[in-house]
Design an enzyme around this catalytic site. Structure first.
Site, PDB file in Angstrom:
ATOM      1  N   HIS A  59     -23.464  15.158   1.919  1.00 27.12           N
ATOM      2  CA  HIS A  59     -23.318  15.655   0.542  1.00 27.12           C
ATOM      3  C   HIS A  59     -22.253  16.751   0.509  1.00 27.12           C
ATOM      4  CE1 HIS A  59     -24.303  16.864  -3.513  1.00 27.12           C
ATOM      5  NE2 HIS A  59     -24.248  18.120  -3.092  1.00 27.12           N
TER       6      HIS A  59
ATOM      7  N   ALA B 144      -5.530 -10.409   5.932  1.00 29.63           N
ATOM      8  CA  ALA B 144      -5.040 -10.026   7.250  1.00 29.63           C
ATOM      9  C   ALA B 144      -6.185  -9.867   8.247  1.00 29.63           C
ATOM     10  CB  ALA B 144      -4.255  -8.721   7.138  1.00 29.63           C
TER      11      ALA B 144
ATOM     12  N   ILE C  54      -2.335  -9.902  -6.105  1.00 34.22           N
ATOM     13  CA  ILE C  54      -0.961  -9.385  -6.118  1.00 34.22           C
ATOM     14  C   ILE C  54      -0.577  -8.942  -7.526  1.00 34.22           C
ATOM     15  CG2 ILE C  54       1.485  -9.973  -5.785  1.00 34.22           C
ATOM     16  CD1 ILE C  54       0.657 -11.774  -3.484  1.00 34.22           C
TER      17      ILE C  54
ATOM     18  N   LYS D 228       0.832  -1.215   0.000  1.00 34.29           N
ATOM     19  CA  LYS D 228       0.000   0.000   0.000  1.00 34.29           C
ATOM     20  C   LYS D 228       0.861   1.258   0.000  1.00 34.29           C
ATOM     21  CE  LYS D 228      -2.486  -2.788  -0.469  1.00 34.29           C
ATOM     22  NZ  LYS D 228      -2.489  -4.250  -0.370  1.00 34.29           N
TER      23      LYS D 228
ATOM     24  N   GLY E 260      -0.737 -17.405  -6.216  1.00 33.35           N
ATOM     25  CA  GLY E 260      -1.306 -17.922  -4.978  1.00 33.35           C
ATOM     26  C   GLY E 260      -0.230 -18.204  -3.940  1.00 33.35           C
TER      27      GLY E 260
HETATM   28  P1  FAD Z   1       1.652 -14.025   8.301  1.00 35.69           P
HETATM   29  O1  FAD Z   1       1.382 -12.584   8.178  1.00 35.69           O
HETATM   30  O2  FAD Z   1       2.265 -14.733   7.152  1.00 35.69           O
HETATM   31  O3  FAD Z   1       2.586 -14.180   9.581  1.00 35.69           O
HETATM   32  C1  FAD Z   1       3.121 -15.391   9.966  1.00 35.69           C
HETATM   33  C2  FAD Z   1       4.379 -15.125  10.775  1.00 35.69           C
HETATM   34  O4  FAD Z   1       4.800 -16.344  11.374  1.00 35.69           O
HETATM   35  C3  FAD Z   1       5.570 -14.639   9.946  1.00 35.69           C
HETATM   36  O5  FAD Z   1       6.200 -13.569  10.596  1.00 35.69           O
HETATM   37  C4  FAD Z   1       6.491 -15.848   9.884  1.00 35.69           C
HETATM   38  O6  FAD Z   1       7.863 -15.501   9.791  1.00 35.69           O
HETATM   39  C5  FAD Z   1       6.219 -16.473  11.231  1.00 35.69           C
HETATM   40  N1  FAD Z   1       6.533 -17.899  11.330  1.00 35.69           N
HETATM   41  C6  FAD Z   1       6.263 -18.901  10.458  1.00 35.69           C
HETATM   42  N2  FAD Z   1       6.664 -20.084  10.959  1.00 35.69           N
HETATM   43  C7  FAD Z   1       7.196 -19.820  12.169  1.00 35.69           C
HETATM   44  C8  FAD Z   1       7.771 -20.612  13.186  1.00 35.69           C
HETATM   45  N3  FAD Z   1       7.825 -21.936  13.086  1.00 35.69           N
HETATM   46  N4  FAD Z   1       8.240 -20.000  14.303  1.00 35.69           N
HETATM   47  C9  FAD Z   1       8.184 -18.646  14.449  1.00 35.69           C
HETATM   48  N5  FAD Z   1       7.630 -17.849  13.528  1.00 35.69           N
HETATM   49  C10 FAD Z   1       7.150 -18.442  12.411  1.00 35.69           C
HETATM   50  N6  FAD Z   1      -4.310  -9.003   3.121  1.00 35.69           N
HETATM   51  C11 FAD Z   1      -5.218  -8.040   3.364  1.00 35.69           C
HETATM   52  O7  FAD Z   1      -6.166  -8.264   4.117  1.00 35.69           O
HETATM   53  N7  FAD Z   1      -5.099  -6.786   2.796  1.00 35.69           N
HETATM   54  C12 FAD Z   1      -4.082  -6.483   1.960  1.00 35.69           C
HETATM   55  O8  FAD Z   1      -4.010  -5.364   1.468  1.00 35.69           O
HETATM   56  C13 FAD Z   1      -3.116  -7.484   1.680  1.00 35.69           C
HETATM   57  N8  FAD Z   1      -2.093  -7.220   0.863  1.00 35.69           N
HETATM   58  C14 FAD Z   1      -1.159  -8.193   0.622  1.00 35.69           C
HETATM   59  C15 FAD Z   1      -0.134  -7.906  -0.264  1.00 35.69           C
HETATM   60  C16 FAD Z   1       0.820  -8.870  -0.548  1.00 35.69           C
HETATM   61  C17 FAD Z   1       1.935  -8.547  -1.497  1.00 35.69           C
HETATM   62  C18 FAD Z   1       0.746 -10.144   0.097  1.00 35.69           C
HETATM   63  C19 FAD Z   1       1.786 -11.192  -0.144  1.00 35.69           C
HETATM   64  C20 FAD Z   1      -0.277 -10.442   0.975  1.00 35.69           C
HETATM   65  C21 FAD Z   1      -1.249  -9.462   1.233  1.00 35.69           C
HETATM   66  N9  FAD Z   1      -2.333  -9.717   2.071  1.00 35.69           N
HETATM   67  C22 FAD Z   1      -3.268  -8.749   2.300  1.00 35.69           C
HETATM   68  C23 FAD Z   1      -2.485 -11.017   2.750  1.00 35.69           C
HETATM   69  C24 FAD Z   1      -1.988 -10.914   4.197  1.00 35.69           C
HETATM   70  O9  FAD Z   1      -0.652 -10.479   4.195  1.00 35.69           O
HETATM   71  C25 FAD Z   1      -2.111 -12.259   4.900  1.00 35.69           C
HETATM   72  O10 FAD Z   1      -3.425 -12.748   4.772  1.00 35.69           O
HETATM   73  C26 FAD Z   1      -1.785 -12.118   6.370  1.00 35.69           C
HETATM   74  O11 FAD Z   1      -0.480 -11.639   6.551  1.00 35.69           O
HETATM   75  C27 FAD Z   1      -1.940 -13.450   7.096  1.00 35.69           C
HETATM   76  O12 FAD Z   1      -1.638 -13.285   8.439  1.00 35.69           O
HETATM   77  P2  FAD Z   1      -1.057 -14.497   9.315  1.00 35.69           P
HETATM   78  O13 FAD Z   1      -0.893 -13.953  10.692  1.00 35.69           O
HETATM   79  O14 FAD Z   1      -1.909 -15.692   9.132  1.00 35.69           O
HETATM   80  O15 FAD Z   1       0.349 -14.863   8.678  1.00 35.69           O
HETATM   81  P1  NAI Z   2      -4.541 -15.066  -6.177  1.00 35.03           P
HETATM   82  O1  NAI Z   2      -5.130 -16.354  -5.760  1.00 35.03           O
HETATM   83  O2  NAI Z   2      -5.237 -13.803  -5.859  1.00 35.03           O
HETATM   84  O3  NAI Z   2      -4.323 -15.059  -7.755  1.00 35.03           O
HETATM   85  C1  NAI Z   2      -3.535 -16.013  -8.396  1.00 35.03           C
HETATM   86  C2  NAI Z   2      -3.880 -16.004  -9.868  1.00 35.03           C
HETATM   87  O4  NAI Z   2      -2.909 -16.767 -10.555  1.00 35.03           O
HETATM   88  C3  NAI Z   2      -5.232 -16.615 -10.169  1.00 35.03           C
HETATM   89  O5  NAI Z   2      -5.963 -15.754 -11.012  1.00 35.03           O
HETATM   90  C4  NAI Z   2      -4.881 -17.934 -10.848  1.00 35.03           C
HETATM   91  O6  NAI Z   2      -5.847 -18.359 -11.791  1.00 35.03           O
HETATM   92  C5  NAI Z   2      -3.570 -17.591 -11.506  1.00 35.03           C
HETATM   93  N1  NAI Z   2      -2.698 -18.738 -11.765  1.00 35.03           N
HETATM   94  C6  NAI Z   2      -2.455 -19.799 -10.960  1.00 35.03           C
HETATM   95  N2  NAI Z   2      -1.565 -20.624 -11.543  1.00 35.03           N
HETATM   96  C7  NAI Z   2      -1.230 -20.075 -12.736  1.00 35.03           C
HETATM   97  C8  NAI Z   2      -0.349 -20.435 -13.787  1.00 35.03           C
HETATM   98  N3  NAI Z   2       0.383 -21.553 -13.730  1.00 35.03           N
HETATM   99  N4  NAI Z   2      -0.255 -19.630 -14.879  1.00 35.03           N
HETATM  100  C9  NAI Z   2      -0.990 -18.478 -14.951  1.00 35.03           C
HETATM  101  N5  NAI Z   2      -1.833 -18.088 -13.974  1.00 35.03           N
HETATM  102  C10 NAI Z   2      -1.958 -18.865 -12.883  1.00 35.03           C
HETATM  103  O7  NAI Z   2      -3.050 -15.092  -5.579  1.00 35.03           O
HETATM  104  P2  NAI Z   2      -1.969 -13.952  -5.398  1.00 35.03           P
HETATM  105  O8  NAI Z   2      -2.226 -12.797  -6.283  1.00 35.03           O
HETATM  106  O9  NAI Z   2      -0.673 -14.661  -5.448  1.00 35.03           O
HETATM  107  O10 NAI Z   2      -2.238 -13.469  -3.924  1.00 35.03           O
HETATM  108  C11 NAI Z   2      -2.258 -14.415  -2.861  1.00 35.03           C
HETATM  109  C12 NAI Z   2      -3.243 -14.018  -1.817  1.00 35.03           C
HETATM  110  O11 NAI Z   2      -2.727 -12.926  -1.056  1.00 35.03           O
HETATM  111  C13 NAI Z   2      -4.562 -13.478  -2.360  1.00 35.03           C
HETATM  112  O12 NAI Z   2      -5.447 -14.516  -2.707  1.00 35.03           O
HETATM  113  C14 NAI Z   2      -5.073 -12.724  -1.192  1.00 35.03           C
HETATM  114  O13 NAI Z   2      -5.672 -13.616  -0.304  1.00 35.03           O
HETATM  115  C15 NAI Z   2      -3.803 -12.171  -0.582  1.00 35.03           C
HETATM  116  N6  NAI Z   2      -3.644 -10.767  -0.995  1.00 35.03           N
HETATM  117  C16 NAI Z   2      -4.594  -9.869  -0.618  1.00 35.03           C
HETATM  118  C17 NAI Z   2      -4.508  -8.554  -0.995  1.00 35.03           C
HETATM  119  C18 NAI Z   2      -5.591  -7.634  -0.626  1.00 35.03           C
HETATM  120  O14 NAI Z   2      -6.406  -7.991   0.212  1.00 35.03           O
HETATM  121  N7  NAI Z   2      -5.640  -6.434  -1.193  1.00 35.03           N
HETATM  122  C19 NAI Z   2      -3.383  -8.056  -1.781  1.00 35.03           C
HETATM  123  C20 NAI Z   2      -2.457  -9.100  -2.164  1.00 35.03           C
HETATM  124  C21 NAI Z   2      -2.590 -10.386  -1.742  1.00 35.03           C
END
Ligand code: FAD
Ligand code: NAI
Length: 476
Positions: free
Chosen positions: A455, A331, A191, A58, A282
């Site tokens: 508004h 998250a 993503i 973000k 994914g």
């Molecule tokens: P995580 O955030 O993955 O945290 C897990 C933690 O556990 C990590 O710090 C890891 O190092 C630690 N860990 C793992 N194994 C161990 C172990 N054995 N011992 C100690 N520590 C360990 N979601 C949204 O809702 N809004 C968004 O805008 C959004 N944007 C995203 C953008 C990107 C690029 C990505 C990749 C994800 C995004 N997500 C977003 C998804 C979101 O980040 C995840 O759904 C969320 O972080 C999950 O939370 P969690 O606590 O389950 O795991």
């Molecule tokens: P995603 O599940 O959102 O999208 C993956 C895409 O890749 C799908 O459209 C799928 O059909 C495609 N795909 C899978 N295999 C493929 C292949 N071999 N060739 C071509 N296309 C293929 O997963 P993404 O974007 O990696 O994000 C992971 C998760 O992280 C999201 O599902 C979401 O839960 C979380 N996230 C949330 C955000 C938010 O809330 N704003 C921002 C970023 C991530």
């Protein structure tokens, strides 16, 4: 520091750190173990979300949107700029500062709530009388109850493992040192669209290759169509229905390239050359290192920890939340599960309503929704009414200069209960909150239509879409 706790949380992402804080608030002596390291090797709690997910993405979306506005839209407001430039290093530096502030904020919250923090990998040792032994580094801690919140990691393409230099996961995608001339992305999910937007706005020529024949299949079709139109107009090339083949990485260094072979929807073979490749197809749950097998913690075929509706695993006193279990990888879903589990441990009735979890894609226009899509209602044979209102007819959107998109309401044909709200347009991420509240209270579309909205505001489009369900919009 005592080594015996009521609750140990493994993982300090949104599921883990929020669950730990709630457990401590409820009077449990609580420890949280997290292994994430910052560049200096120190603790960086907050998980994927804080370090390489929600927060840094973000930050870059905001910076790149400012640039896009300055480069292409300020002129409409009569604002001229000379010598507009981008300092990618500074942009990334700002993003790192935002991340650091969040890491430090979580360490402060742990102190404030008396959560003991351990930096390192946590793993199960064995069951002990009435609880569990958990190892972290050289230390062994015990607790009556354990919450596993170890999150997820990016899924790699077998033919193109991440090197974070040429083939990037979300991690590398957030720290490209310069704007690539040509950027390829595989996967047009959340993503792919967010990262593709960042680097396109900064000047990259972006091509996204998607396996599925439909764009954003989980999104309401009408909304997805509108978003596709907007992204294409912006210059994002999205190829649907492709099959990705070999990925070749050329020599590393200044002129290295990635070549992706693929067949398009009609079966024709292509080669896409790019300076960098982001793979966003994914994520996979993180369970390696937990020693799950040794203690018999049950995983499903995807490697996710198996839990019941209340996040109980098959082991007594062991719970799991967030990305490491079933359900959307978001998250706020992880946080809600963390809170609910802590409350259940205290004998309360924590609850997560999966029907009212909002989704947001932070592109421009933003896409946000809650509840069911029109195609889901059709498939379920549910009788419904639909109402839409375009931002084009909203005064605030016109004043902002951002009239793309619409708000769409879906309500039960008989009772008028809101079944889904879908938005594509400006500030959809903020507008969706009203719809979530309405659905949580099982409001009807008429309830929203009768509420006074300020508004001029974008939220008037929400009210008007609710009015549209009954075919009585006032401004369209
Ligand atoms: P995580 O955030 O993955 O945290 C897990 C933690 O556990 C990590 O710090 C890891 O190092 C630690 N860990 C793992 N194994 C161990 C172990 N054995 N011992 C100690 N520590 C360990 N979601 C949204 O809702 N809004 C968004 O805008 C959004 N944007 C995203 C953008 C990107 C690029 C990505 C990749 C994800 C995004 N997500 C977003 C998804 C979101 O980040 C995840 O759904 C969320 O972080 C999950 O939370 P969690 O606590 O389950 O795991
Ligand atoms: P995603 O599940 O959102 O999208 C993956 C895409 O890749 C799908 O459209 C799928 O059909 C495609 N795909 C899978 N295999 C493929 C292949 N071999 N060739 C071509 N296309 C293929 O997963 P993404 O974007 O990696 O994000 C992971 C998760 O992280 C999201 O599902 C979401 O839960 C979380 N996230 C949330 C955000 C938010 O809330 N704003 C921002 C970023 C991530």
């Amino acid at each position: 520091m005592s080594k015996n706790f009521d609750v140990i949380v493994i993982g300090g992402g949104p599921g883990g750190y929020i669950g730990a804080i709630r457990a401590a608030q409820l009077g449990f002596s609580t420890a949280c173990i997290d292994e994430w390291k910052n560049a200096a090797g120190g603790p960086a709690p907050g998980g994927t979300c804080t370090n390489v997910g929600c927060i840094p993405s973000k930050a870059l979306l905001q910076s790149s949107e400012h640039y896009e506005q300055a480069a292409h839209h300020f002129a409409d407001h009569g604002i001229g700029l000379k010598d507009l430039s981008i300092d990618v290093k500074k942009m990334l530096g700002r993003k790192e500062t935002v991340v650091k502030q969040n890491n430090e904020g979580i360490l402060y919250l742990f102190k404030k709530n008396k959560v003991a923090f351990f930096h390192g990998r946590g793993s199960f040792v064995k069951a002990v009388d009435g609880g569990w032994e958990i190892a972290v580094g050289e230390e062994v801690l015990t607790a009556k109850q354990v919450i596993v919140a170890t999150g997820s990691s990016a899924r790699a393409l077998p033919q193109a493992p991440f090197d974070e230099e040429m083939v990037l996961s979300n991690d590398g995608a957030l720290r490209l040192g310069a704007v690539p001339k040509k950027l390829a992305l595989i996967g047009s999910g959340v993503i792919g669209l967010e990262m593709g937007s960042v680097w396109r706005r900064l000047g990259a020529e972006v091509t996204v290759l998607e396996a599925l024949p439909t764009f954003l299949g989980a999104v309401d079709e009408q909304i997805a169509k509108e978003a596709h139109k907007a992204f294409t107009k912006q210059g994002l090339k999205i190829e649907l229905g492709v099959q990705v083949g070999d990925v070749k990485v050329g020599k590393k260094g200044a002129h290295s390239q990635v070549t992706v072979a693929y067949t398009d929807a009609k079966g024709a073979a292509h080669k896409l050359d790019a300076d960098r490749l982001i793979v966003s197809i994914g994520r996979v749950p993180n369970t390696t290192g937990l020693n799950a097998e040794a203690v018999g913690l049950k995983l499903d075929e995807r490697g996710a920890i198996v839990v019941d509706d209340e996040c109980r695993t098959n082991l007594p006193g062991v719970w799991a939340v967030g990305d490491v279990v079933r359900g959307p990888m978001l998250a706020h879903k992880a946080e809600e599960e963390g809170v609910a589990v802590a409350e259940r441990m205290a004998g309360q009735h924590g609850h997560v309503n999966f029907n009212t979890i909002p989704w947001v894609i932070y592109t421009s226009p933003e896409i946000a929704w809650v509840g069911q899509t029109e195609q889901q209602l059709k498939a379920a044979g549910r009788a419904y009414k639909a109402g839409t209102f375009p931002f084009m007819a909203n005064g605030r959107a016109r004043a902002l200069g951002d009239t793309t998109g619409m708000v769409k309401f879906l309500a039960d044909a008989a009772s008028d209960e809101i079944l889904g709200v879908h938005i594509v347009g400006p500030m959809a991420s903020e507008l969706i909150a009203e719809a979530v509240v309405a659905m949580e209270f099982r409001a009807s579309s008429e309830d929203i239509a009768r509420i006074c909205h300020a508004h001029p505001s974008l939220s008037e489009a929400t009210k008007e879409a609710a009015l549209a369900v009954d075919k009585r919009t006032l401004n369209f």
